[in-house]
Design an enzyme around this catalytic site. Structure first.
Site, PDB file in Angstrom:
ATOM      1  CB  VAL A   1      -3.111 -29.295   0.774  1.00 19.46           C
ATOM      2  CG1 VAL A   1      -1.917 -30.139   1.185  1.00 19.46           C
ATOM      3  CG2 VAL A   1      -3.866 -29.999  -0.355  1.00 19.46           C
ATOM      4  N   GLY A   2      -3.030 -27.119   3.062  1.00 21.53           N
ATOM      5  CA  GLY A   2      -2.274 -26.473   4.119  1.00 21.53           C
ATOM      6  C   GLY A   2      -2.912 -26.621   5.485  1.00 21.53           C
TER       7      GLY A   2
ATOM      8  CE1 TYR B   1      -3.443 -23.754 -10.578  1.00 21.71           C
ATOM      9  CE2 TYR B   1      -4.012 -25.889 -11.527  1.00 21.71           C
ATOM     10  CZ  TYR B   1      -3.654 -25.121 -10.434  1.00 21.71           C
ATOM     11  OH  TYR B   1      -3.488 -25.713  -9.214  1.00 21.71           O
TER      12      TYR B   1
END
Length: 302
Positions: free
Chosen positions: A6-7, A126
């Protein structure tokens, strides 16, 4: 998180927003688990807005293999980023939670039900670490009166520059890698489950565009689910990938492997904010993910 799925997409899409924002991609050598390093970063740059995509992220295989590491690292990273945003007066924060943070037994997943039950057992550490993104943000909103901090909850993400790890990657990139290796070795393709599990997907570049458009809003909700509206079976995804790859060998389903049957999502809140947003079709996600892997192998994240 500028090197991740995504980054990196935000950095790419962000080029078309250069008239509005000066986008800084942070150095991946910074250890976000160390608050001293995070504090130094924020003190140096004095960010107006932060899009926080960093984290230690795997698919279900990695969640089962590294539960303690995933909980520890993500709790620290998320806590430090949110705290620094508060300490340095960041005006808007988009921080990534996960669909794994949502309760396991919802008939339909919606933002308001985040705390109505436990996460899926095989993703629990998580999932809880990512749920705490929302917990901390909403605590800051309550205590400090902060506005426009949000926990973004995406569905299954796919696209270029993913983590293509057979054992620990998410659905699409792990299947892409498995398929590539099976084709190269002229072997069958082995897949988790029976193929009947249903998922909703979103292209990483769609998610990137949404992040940048969210910064334009005067009022960002504290939680926001985002994914494509259609549900696809894993069998459909596998068969489409096999067609893209021109894979002719047998596909063998491993019914003893873990997984959730379905987790349909209500994105009414998102549609109220962006009623005309057009998601890329899942076939484009699959094609882009496959093309990137083939064109860049072996220099991909694995």
């Amino acid at each position: 998180g500028n090197k991740g799925l995504v980054g990196s997409a935000i950095c790419k899409i962000g080029e078309s927003y250069s008239d509005k924002y000066e986008i800084l991609s942070t150095d991946s050598s910074i250890d976000l688990r160390d608050y001293n390093e995070v504090d130094e970063l924020f003190n140096k740059h004095r960010f107006d807005y932060v899009i926080h995509t960093a984290g230690r992220v795997f698919g279900i295989g990695g969640n089962l293999k590294f539960p303690a590491d995933l909980f520890h690292d993500n709790i620290l990273i998320n806590t430090h980023i949110i705290k620094a945003c508060v300490d340095y007066g960041v005006q808007k924060l988009i921080a990534y939670s996960s669909i794994c943070a949502m309760p396991n037994d919802l008939s339909v997943t919606i933002e308001a039900d985040m705390h109505s039950g436990p996460c899926f057992k095989d993703n629990f550490p998580y999932g809880m670490a990512k749920r705490c993104v929302s917990v901390y943000i909403e605590a800051c909103i309550k205590q400090y009166g902060i506005k426009n901090y949000t926990a973004l909850i995406p569905g299954n993400i796919g696209g270029p520059r993913d983590l293509y790890n057979v054992e620990t990657g998410h659905v699409i990139p792990s299947l892409v890698a498995k398929l590539y290796y099976a084709k190269s070795k002229n072997e069958p393709l082995y897949c988790f489950g029976n193929g009947n599990s249903l998922r909703q997907f979103i292209h990483s570049e769609d998610l990137a565009k949404i992040c940048l458009e969210l910064l334009e809003l005067d009022n960002i909700p504290p939680r926001l689910l985002i994914c494509g509206e259609k549900e696809y079976s894993i069998r459909y995804i596998v068969e489409k990938l096999a067609k893209i790859a021109d894979f002719k060998n047998p596909i063998i389903w491993e019914n003893d492997k873990p997984g959730q049957l379905a987790r349909p999502t209500d994105i009414s809140l998102f549609k109220s904010l962006f009623p005309n947003f057009q998601f890329k079709e899942v076939e484009e996600i699959l094609q882009d993910s496959w093309n990137y892997f083939v064109e860049n192998y072996p220099n991909v994240r694995m």
